[in-house]
Design a protein around this motif. Sequence first.
Motif, PDB file in Angstrom:
ATOM      1  N   ASP A   4      70.996  60.669  37.934  1.00  0.00           N
ATOM      2  CA  ASP A   4      70.245  61.585  38.610  1.00  0.00           C
ATOM      3  C   ASP A   4      70.646  62.591  38.365  1.00  0.00           C
ATOM      4  O   ASP A   4      69.580  63.880  38.584  1.00  0.00           O
ATOM      5  CB  ASP A   4      70.458  61.340  40.559  1.00  0.00           C
ATOM      6  CG  ASP A   4      70.174  60.220  40.022  1.00  0.00           C
ATOM      7  OD1 ASP A   4      69.125  59.110  40.234  1.00  0.00           O
ATOM      8  OD2 ASP A   4      70.132  60.067  41.939  1.00  0.00           O
ATOM      9  N   ALA A   5      71.763  63.032  38.152  1.00  0.00           N
ATOM     10  CA  ALA A   5      72.105  64.457  38.020  1.00  0.00           C
ATOM     11  C   ALA A   5      71.465  65.167  36.327  1.00  0.00           C
ATOM     12  O   ALA A   5      71.213  66.324  35.988  1.00  0.00           O
ATOM     13  CB  ALA A   5      74.127  65.025  37.498  1.00  0.00           C
ATOM     14  N   VAL A   6      71.420  63.973  35.372  1.00  0.00           N
ATOM     15  CA  VAL A   6      70.715  64.700  34.077  1.00  0.00           C
ATOM     16  C   VAL A   6      69.091  64.805  34.575  1.00  0.00           C
ATOM     17  O   VAL A   6      68.882  65.505  34.152  1.00  0.00           O
ATOM     18  CB  VAL A   6      70.810  62.969  33.349  1.00  0.00           C
ATOM     19  CG1 VAL A   6      70.266  63.518  32.335  1.00  0.00           C
ATOM     20  CG2 VAL A   6      72.615  63.234  32.549  1.00  0.00           C
ATOM     21  N   LYS A   7      68.916  63.858  34.869  1.00  0.00           N
ATOM     22  CA  LYS A   7      67.483  63.754  35.432  1.00  0.00           C
ATOM     23  C   LYS A   7      67.038  65.782  36.434  1.00  0.00           C
ATOM     24  O   LYS A   7      66.363  65.695  35.973  1.00  0.00           O
ATOM     25  CB  LYS A   7      67.009  62.855  36.412  1.00  0.00           C
ATOM     26  CG  LYS A   7      66.862  61.600  35.322  1.00  0.00           C
ATOM     27  CD  LYS A   7      66.484  60.826  36.548  1.00  0.00           C
ATOM     28  CE  LYS A   7      65.020  60.731  37.150  1.00  0.00           C
ATOM     29  NZ  LYS A   7      64.946  58.937  37.880  1.00  0.00           N
ATOM     30  N   ARG A   8      67.836  66.166  37.435  1.00  0.00           N
ATOM     31  CA  ARG A   8      67.910  67.139  37.886  1.00  0.00           C
ATOM     32  C   ARG A   8      67.715  68.224  37.208  1.00  0.00           C
ATOM     33  O   ARG A   8      67.156  69.385  36.759  1.00  0.00           O
ATOM     34  CB  ARG A   8      69.326  67.663  38.824  1.00  0.00           C
ATOM     35  CG  ARG A   8      68.961  66.591  40.561  1.00  0.00           C
ATOM     36  CD  ARG A   8      69.491  67.323  41.378  1.00  0.00           C
ATOM     37  NE  ARG A   8      71.253  66.743  41.035  1.00  0.00           N
ATOM     38  CZ  ARG A   8      71.883  66.242  41.268  1.00  0.00           C
ATOM     39  NH1 ARG A   8      70.918  64.688  42.045  1.00  0.00           N
ATOM     40  NH2 ARG A   8      73.179  66.224  41.032  1.00  0.00           N
ATOM     41  N   ALA A  45      67.366  58.090  32.938  1.00  0.00           N
ATOM     42  CA  ALA A  45      67.993  58.225  32.530  1.00  0.00           C
ATOM     43  C   ALA A  45      69.029  56.612  32.866  1.00  0.00           C
ATOM     44  O   ALA A  45      69.250  56.268  33.887  1.00  0.00           O
ATOM     45  CB  ALA A  45      68.923  59.434  32.341  1.00  0.00           C
ATOM     46  N   VAL A  46      69.618  55.609  31.705  1.00  0.00           N
ATOM     47  CA  VAL A  46      69.946  54.491  32.077  1.00  0.00           C
ATOM     48  C   VAL A  46      71.499  54.773  31.738  1.00  0.00           C
ATOM     49  O   VAL A  46      71.967  54.842  29.959  1.00  0.00           O
ATOM     50  CB  VAL A  46      69.824  53.924  31.435  1.00  0.00           C
ATOM     51  CG1 VAL A  46      70.215  52.341  31.722  1.00  0.00           C
ATOM     52  CG2 VAL A  46      68.156  53.304  32.263  1.00  0.00           C
ATOM     53  N   THR A  65      65.850  60.324  44.720  1.00  0.00           N
ATOM     54  CA  THR A  65      67.098  61.164  44.589  1.00  0.00           C
ATOM     55  C   THR A  65      66.291  62.649  44.731  1.00  0.00           C
ATOM     56  O   THR A  65      65.662  62.752  46.235  1.00  0.00           O
ATOM     57  CB  THR A  65      66.062  61.443  42.838  1.00  0.00           C
ATOM     58  OG1 THR A  65      65.111  62.019  42.642  1.00  0.00           O
ATOM     59  CG2 THR A  65      66.096  60.270  41.616  1.00  0.00           C
ATOM     60  N   THR A  66      67.550  63.486  44.913  1.00  0.00           N
ATOM     61  CA  THR A  66      67.501  64.527  45.714  1.00  0.00           C
ATOM     62  C   THR A  66      66.550  65.135  45.203  1.00  0.00           C
ATOM     63  O   THR A  66      65.963  65.845  45.899  1.00  0.00           O
ATOM     64  CB  THR A  66      68.524  65.313  44.810  1.00  0.00           C
ATOM     65  OG1 THR A  66      69.478  64.047  45.709  1.00  0.00           O
ATOM     66  CG2 THR A  66      69.027  66.559  46.012  1.00  0.00           C
ATOM     67  N   GLU A  67      66.605  65.023  43.776  1.00  0.00           N
ATOM     68  CA  GLU A  67      65.101  66.315  43.068  1.00  0.00           C
ATOM     69  C   GLU A  67      63.518  65.825  43.826  1.00  0.00           C
ATOM     70  O   GLU A  67      62.758  66.847  44.061  1.00  0.00           O
ATOM     71  CB  GLU A  67      64.853  66.323  41.573  1.00  0.00           C
ATOM     72  CG  GLU A  67      64.033  66.458  41.551  1.00  0.00           C
ATOM     73  CD  GLU A  67      63.319  66.246  40.351  1.00  0.00           C
ATOM     74  OE1 GLU A  67      62.573  67.048  39.130  1.00  0.00           O
ATOM     75  OE2 GLU A  67      63.782  65.203  39.298  1.00  0.00           O
TER      76      GLU A  67
END
Length: 670
Positions: free
Chosen positions: A534-538, A546-547, A405-407
């Motif tokens: 990934d956006a949600v996790k960021r 997140a699935v 992920t980006t994070e």
Amino acid sequence: MSKESSVIAEQTLNVPLSEKSGGERTETLWTTSPDGSVKLRIDPSCSQSPITVHQMFLECVDRYGALDAMSSKRGGVWERVTYLEYYKLCRRAAKSFLKLGLGRFHSVGILGFNSPEWFISAVGTVFAGGITTGIYTTNSPEACHYVASDCQADIIVVENPKQLEKITQIWEKLPHLKAVVQYKGSLQEKQAHVYTWEEFMELGKDITDAHLDDIISAQKPNQCCVLIYTSGTTGIPKGVMLSHDNITWTAAHASRAGDMTPAEIQQETIVSYLPLSHIAGQIFDLWTGLKWGEHVYFADPGALKGTLVDTLREAQPTALMGVPRVWEKIMEQIKDVSAQAGLLRRKMLSWAMAVSLESNRSPPRNGDPKPFLPTLADFLVLSKIRRALGLSRCQKHFSGAAPVTTETLEFFLGLNITLYEAYGMSETSGPHCMSGPDTQRFQSCGKAVPGCQVKLVNKDADGNGEICFWGRTVFMGYLHMEDKTKEVFDDEGCLHSGDLGKMDADGFLQVTGRIKELLITAGGENVPPVLIEDAVKRQLAIVSTAVLIGDRRKFLSMLLTLKSTVDPDTSEPTDNLTQEAIRFCQDTGSKATTVSDIVGQKDQAVYRAIQGGIDKVNREAASNAQRIQKWIILAKDFSISGGEMGPTMKLKRQAILEKYKKEVDSFYKV
């Protein structure tokens, strides 16, 4: 493709090995037979002469024989083995396998955690003319039976009584199985055809060197020597056949693309802990080590339960390979420690990481001095964190086996650690594309290894297409699966990955999703789940996984799990939230400290905050169809033992959909 490459690729791919007049075999680019051979995809730009594993090891002994090859801890003391000793042990193991009746092109299954015995068994199998086949330690007896039966294992090497018991339960259903070797501990009871490691290594004493050398000299670079079984996340596991050339060429060229250094310049030190049944761990730890004379330290079996850092501190690796979940766990651990620190320390870390991130996102040009502030931040704060992690000597940090992920990338850049992404699959002997100190671009998995090629087919308007591979990394075929093998090759001999990606003008590849994971809504819109997840996790620091759901559905929904601590003995997620998650709750006004505090009581403050984060993601959605309409928090985080993750901690999406069918169906009730 180059003209020369196209000539090589222009083979008839829709027929397996055939017979010429006089019984002579003609070689095509694939085979599904364990005793088959293939035509190599040799590119003139990187045309190293094909060699066998034994030839590579002989070169290694000649150059690095006196250097330490392996270190393992026994009774609290590190025991070391040189490359010359390692080679001799592999020959002894090969003779013992022959004594036990290992047939040419039959398999030795290896079921256990990383150890010198794993390496010696793997190489000894190849020397003896067999095929090394790893079996995941997390496999049930039934899953072990599938692999051992499919590969016709003559011998299985197990780690301990627990793994031996799995094989004992299925032995009568394995007609090919002749013997089992246990490499740790004493046998709990004497059983026929079951040997300790010490007994095994003495069995081949009457096998002559000349006999073994005859078997070794008959081996060809384009013949199979390793089987890697896929984890079965998209169907039944498939046996990926890798040739000597797949192994030796990839070990040489993919590693150099990642800037791994030959031992005569600097002996690399690595820590082996990822499952060796998976190609990432095997190619990085075992085969690349043989090529360049690396010093391999073996981690404790509890590495992924929390002891990895202890080994890193002692080994002081110069290079480290991790799957994204490993890097995420390290990130979460640092955040937890930081959350419990005093205000001044938290402020210092936040400042140092912000300075480092900004500097690393726009590094100075060659020859320019590094700015003062990043140097100061590293000296005062960041170097101490790296030292605590055992990474103060580490020059190369690799991530592979799944998208990161980006994070995570940005977090480690903040620690002055660049994660070099590698991309490939079991079918490409591991890395086909590599990043390294000289080939790196943010959110890219680098470029194709020199001598290999990548093409994108069926591209959409945004440039996303299916990623296809060509080169000497590409596997021989799936064992006994002709139809599956035909499905993945096109008429040019390119391997279709099933992954989606885009490539920039400089040849840097970015993986954007997987075709089989692509959600197609009831309205016909294609939705890549990973980008939205990934956006949600960021947005939500409390979310662990997140699935996204929505294939053939009217709208998108999502399953969420929360960040919780892990039981160090079982690796099972507990009910207790991590310090980072607790801080998230406190920021919302909640006093929750456990997952059940939130889910059981439907904590309104946390639920509102999560909805707020999802609203932000939705506002940036590419279309209305890509907005998340409903979501639910699950009572427990995902794990390998829970069945939601594979051995390398990659999500098993189909298994998740089946396990949480009730929750998913509740989203779409009228």
